[in-house]
Write a protein that holds these residues in place. Structure first.
Motif, PDB file in Angstrom:
ATOM      1  N   LEU A 152     -20.124  40.147 -13.733  1.00  0.00           N
ATOM      2  CA  LEU A 152     -19.422  39.078 -14.439  1.00  0.00           C
ATOM      3  C   LEU A 152     -20.277  37.820 -14.571  1.00  0.00           C
ATOM      4  O   LEU A 152     -19.777  36.760 -14.943  1.00  0.00           O
ATOM      5  N   LEU A 153     -21.558  37.959 -14.285  1.00  0.00           N
ATOM      6  CA  LEU A 153     -22.531  36.906 -14.590  1.00  0.00           C
ATOM      7  C   LEU A 153     -23.297  37.219 -15.876  1.00  0.00           C
ATOM      8  O   LEU A 153     -24.015  36.360 -16.395  1.00  0.00           O
ATOM      9  N   ARG A 154     -23.150  38.447 -16.371  1.00  0.00           N
ATOM     10  CA  ARG A 154     -23.897  38.858 -17.553  1.00  0.00           C
ATOM     11  C   ARG A 154     -23.131  38.490 -18.817  1.00  0.00           C
ATOM     12  O   ARG A 154     -21.909  38.611 -18.877  1.00  0.00           O
ATOM     13  N   SER A 155     -23.851  38.068 -19.840  1.00  0.00           N
ATOM     14  CA  SER A 155     -23.216  37.766 -21.118  1.00  0.00           C
ATOM     15  C   SER A 155     -22.903  39.061 -21.847  1.00  0.00           C
ATOM     16  O   SER A 155     -23.464  40.124 -21.554  1.00  0.00           O
ATOM     17  N   THR A 156     -21.984  38.977 -22.779  1.00  0.00           N
ATOM     18  CA  THR A 156     -21.611  40.086 -23.655  1.00  0.00           C
ATOM     19  C   THR A 156     -21.763  39.592 -25.095  1.00  0.00           C
ATOM     20  O   THR A 156     -21.919  38.394 -25.327  1.00  0.00           O
ATOM     21  N   PRO A 157     -21.705  40.488 -26.076  1.00  0.00           N
ATOM     22  CA  PRO A 157     -21.819  40.017 -27.459  1.00  0.00           C
ATOM     23  C   PRO A 157     -20.815  38.924 -27.815  1.00  0.00           C
ATOM     24  O   PRO A 157     -21.129  38.025 -28.603  1.00  0.00           O
ATOM     25  N   MET A 158     -19.613  38.968 -27.248  1.00  0.00           N
ATOM     26  CA  MET A 158     -18.602  37.961 -27.573  1.00  0.00           C
ATOM     27  C   MET A 158     -18.786  36.650 -26.820  1.00  0.00           C
ATOM     28  O   MET A 158     -18.345  35.594 -27.282  1.00  0.00           O
ATOM     29  N   THR A 159     -19.426  36.705 -25.636  1.00  0.00           N
ATOM     30  CA  THR A 159     -19.565  35.494 -24.815  1.00  0.00           C
ATOM     31  C   THR A 159     -20.969  34.900 -24.846  1.00  0.00           C
ATOM     32  O   THR A 159     -21.199  33.848 -24.252  1.00  0.00           O
ATOM     33  N   ARG A 213     -23.433  19.422  -8.610  1.00  0.00           N
ATOM     34  CA  ARG A 213     -21.989  19.640  -8.569  1.00  0.00           C
ATOM     35  C   ARG A 213     -21.659  20.923  -7.819  1.00  0.00           C
ATOM     36  O   ARG A 213     -22.418  21.884  -7.866  1.00  0.00           O
ATOM     37  N   ASP A 214     -20.495  20.933  -7.153  1.00  0.00           N
ATOM     38  CA  ASP A 214     -20.026  22.171  -6.539  1.00  0.00           C
ATOM     39  C   ASP A 214     -19.400  23.043  -7.639  1.00  0.00           C
ATOM     40  O   ASP A 214     -19.257  22.613  -8.786  1.00  0.00           O
ATOM     41  N   PRO A 215     -19.032  24.302  -7.312  1.00  0.00           N
ATOM     42  CA  PRO A 215     -18.499  25.189  -8.360  1.00  0.00           C
ATOM     43  C   PRO A 215     -17.282  24.629  -9.084  1.00  0.00           C
ATOM     44  O   PRO A 215     -17.156  24.796 -10.298  1.00  0.00           O
ATOM     45  N   HIS A 216     -16.383  23.961  -8.359  1.00  0.00           N
ATOM     46  CA  HIS A 216     -15.177  23.439  -8.993  1.00  0.00           C
ATOM     47  C   HIS A 216     -15.522  22.334  -9.986  1.00  0.00           C
ATOM     48  O   HIS A 216     -14.999  22.308 -11.107  1.00  0.00           O
ATOM     49  N   ALA A 217     -16.394  21.434  -9.586  1.00  0.00           N
ATOM     50  CA  ALA A 217     -16.785  20.346 -10.477  1.00  0.00           C
ATOM     51  C   ALA A 217     -17.578  20.876 -11.668  1.00  0.00           C
ATOM     52  O   ALA A 217     -17.439  20.382 -12.787  1.00  0.00           O
ATOM     53  N   THR A 218     -18.403  21.885 -11.426  1.00  0.00           N
ATOM     54  CA  THR A 218     -19.167  22.488 -12.519  1.00  0.00           C
ATOM     55  C   THR A 218     -18.229  23.117 -13.546  1.00  0.00           C
ATOM     56  O   THR A 218     -18.373  22.903 -14.758  1.00  0.00           O
ATOM     57  N   ALA A 219     -17.268  23.893 -13.063  1.00  0.00           N
ATOM     58  CA  ALA A 219     -16.319  24.533 -13.973  1.00  0.00           C
ATOM     59  C   ALA A 219     -15.524  23.488 -14.743  1.00  0.00           C
ATOM     60  O   ALA A 219     -15.292  23.631 -15.951  1.00  0.00           O
ATOM     61  N   GLY A 220     -15.101  22.424 -14.066  1.00  0.00           N
ATOM     62  CA  GLY A 220     -14.361  21.364 -14.740  1.00  0.00           C
ATOM     63  C   GLY A 220     -15.186  20.678 -15.811  1.00  0.00           C
ATOM     64  O   GLY A 220     -14.679  20.377 -16.905  1.00  0.00           O
ATOM     65  N   ALA A 221     -16.472  20.426 -15.514  1.00  0.00           N
ATOM     66  CA  ALA A 221     -17.343  19.776 -16.484  1.00  0.00           C
ATOM     67  C   ALA A 221     -17.555  20.653 -17.711  1.00  0.00           C
ATOM     68  O   ALA A 221     -17.577  20.170 -18.855  1.00  0.00           O
ATOM     69  N   GLY A 226     -24.259  29.995 -13.693  1.00  0.00           N
ATOM     70  CA  GLY A 226     -24.347  30.714 -12.432  1.00  0.00           C
ATOM     71  C   GLY A 226     -23.029  31.030 -11.780  1.00  0.00           C
ATOM     72  O   GLY A 226     -23.003  31.473 -10.617  1.00  0.00           O
ATOM     73  N   LEU A 227     -21.915  30.841 -12.495  1.00  0.00           N
ATOM     74  CA  LEU A 227     -20.591  31.143 -11.946  1.00  0.00           C
ATOM     75  C   LEU A 227     -20.050  32.429 -12.572  1.00  0.00           C
ATOM     76  O   LEU A 227     -19.899  32.499 -13.795  1.00  0.00           O
ATOM     77  N   ALA A 286     -25.393  24.258 -20.168  1.00  0.00           N
ATOM     78  CA  ALA A 286     -24.492  24.712 -19.104  1.00  0.00           C
ATOM     79  C   ALA A 286     -25.132  24.549 -17.739  1.00  0.00           C
ATOM     80  O   ALA A 286     -24.485  24.124 -16.775  1.00  0.00           O
ATOM     81  N   ARG A 287     -26.420  24.882 -17.638  1.00  0.00           N
ATOM     82  CA  ARG A 287     -27.113  24.738 -16.350  1.00  0.00           C
ATOM     83  C   ARG A 287     -27.172  23.273 -15.919  1.00  0.00           C
ATOM     84  O   ARG A 287     -27.077  22.966 -14.721  1.00  0.00           O
ATOM     85  N   VAL A 288     -27.310  22.371 -16.873  1.00  0.00           N
ATOM     86  CA  VAL A 288     -27.337  20.943 -16.553  1.00  0.00           C
ATOM     87  C   VAL A 288     -26.017  20.499 -15.919  1.00  0.00           C
ATOM     88  O   VAL A 288     -26.001  19.650 -15.019  1.00  0.00           O
ATOM     89  N   GLN A 289     -24.900  21.089 -16.385  1.00  0.00           N
ATOM     90  CA  GLN A 289     -23.596  20.716 -15.827  1.00  0.00           C
ATOM     91  C   GLN A 289     -23.478  21.050 -14.348  1.00  0.00           C
ATOM     92  O   GLN A 289     -22.660  20.459 -13.626  1.00  0.00           O
ATOM     93  N   ALA A 290     -24.281  22.015 -13.887  1.00  0.00           N
ATOM     94  CA  ALA A 290     -24.198  22.454 -12.495  1.00  0.00           C
ATOM     95  C   ALA A 290     -25.039  21.599 -11.548  1.00  0.00           C
ATOM     96  O   ALA A 290     -24.879  21.704 -10.323  1.00  0.00           O
TER      97      ALA A 290
END
Length: 269
Positions: free
Chosen positions: A98-105, A122-130, A178-179, A115-119
């Protein structure tokens, strides 16, 4: 505190002629605390249930006689709840898929870097929120636009999409950061103030869950919030793992679908 809901999902398929046979899978049974559930098929045929690779309950059936139409009705009564409490992040090697991309994602290199810059820091929760805030600020959700219509990158470029498109984009960005992230399909009651017993027209809905020691939900179409109005049905890598009705038939190439979803709040226990 959660809600009690009745969910009715009816899909009617009309073929452009007579289908000699059809082979079908249905993903319409909720994954919540299910009080009752049934799936009815017309023409009447035996149905079989199993759990797929991603843990979704699947109803499968074959129609082996000529038919010009197919109707699937799923009716469930469920208890829902708000998002789970947060816990310290952990990691399970089995989540690599579930870390791998698919054609739709999949998103392009520039979006992956964003996306990597958002991390950073930040911890995982803050990264996901950002990341969720980044998506909702950029991409408008089109009300009433059901089904996955574009890829994640196209939704970003267009600045608009269905809830399924926003879910694909958010999942792709979470994975790039990375999430581990999974696509969630289900229903959303559109009127929180609806009276008990009042039927409300709804539709299928999509959001995401990310892993931070446990699965935590985010709904980019609702500015991140997931609560008692959300009903989970299926989970997977993207929409291709969770369509409510998937099948093939032998006969005319064309067909038309009519879908009706009705959500009704029930009195609490």
């Amino acid at each position: 505190m959660g809600w009690r809901l009745k969910v009715s999902h009816v899909t009617h398929v009309e073929y452009d002629g007579e289908a000699h046979s059809s082979y079908n899978e249905v993903r319409m049974t909720p994954a919540h605390n299910v009080l009752s559930s049934r799936v009815t098929v017309t023409p009447s045929v035996p149905v079989f249930t199993y759990e797929d690779y991603w843990g979704t309950k699947v109803t499968s059936f074959d129609v082996m006689e000529p038919h010009t139409s197919l109707t699937v009705e799923a009716v469930s009564r469920v208890e829902t709840g708000g998002p789970p409490r947060r816990v310290a992040a952990g990691y399970d090697p089995s989540l690599k898929e579930l870390l791998r991309s698919t054609p739709m994602t999949a998103v392009g290199p520039e979006l992956e870097e964003l996306a990597r810059v958002q991390a950073l820091g930040r911890d995982p929760h803050a990264t996901a929120g950002a990341i969720c805030e980044m998506v909702t600020a950029r991409v408008a959700c089109l009300p009433g636009a059901g089904g996955a219509r574009t890829s994640a990158q196209e939704a970003w470029d267009l600045g608009k999409g269905a809830c399924q498109d926003l879910a694909h984009l958010t999942a792709g960005l979470l994975r790039a950061a990375g999430l581990p992230a999974r696509y969630v399909s289900g229903y959303l009651h559109p009127r929180p103030a609806a009276e008990v017993g009042e039927p409300v027209d709804g539709q299928s809905h999509a959001w995401v869950e990310y892993w931070a020691g446990q699965w935590l939900p985010l709904d980019p179409a609702g500015r991140g919030h997931v609560g008692e109005a959300h009903v989970v049905v299926a989970r997977g890598r993207d929409y291709s793992d969770v369509p409510p009705l998937k099948g093939v038939h032998r006969g005319p190439a064309g067909s038309r679908q009519e879908i009706t979803v009705t959500l009704t709040r029930l009195a609490p226990a």
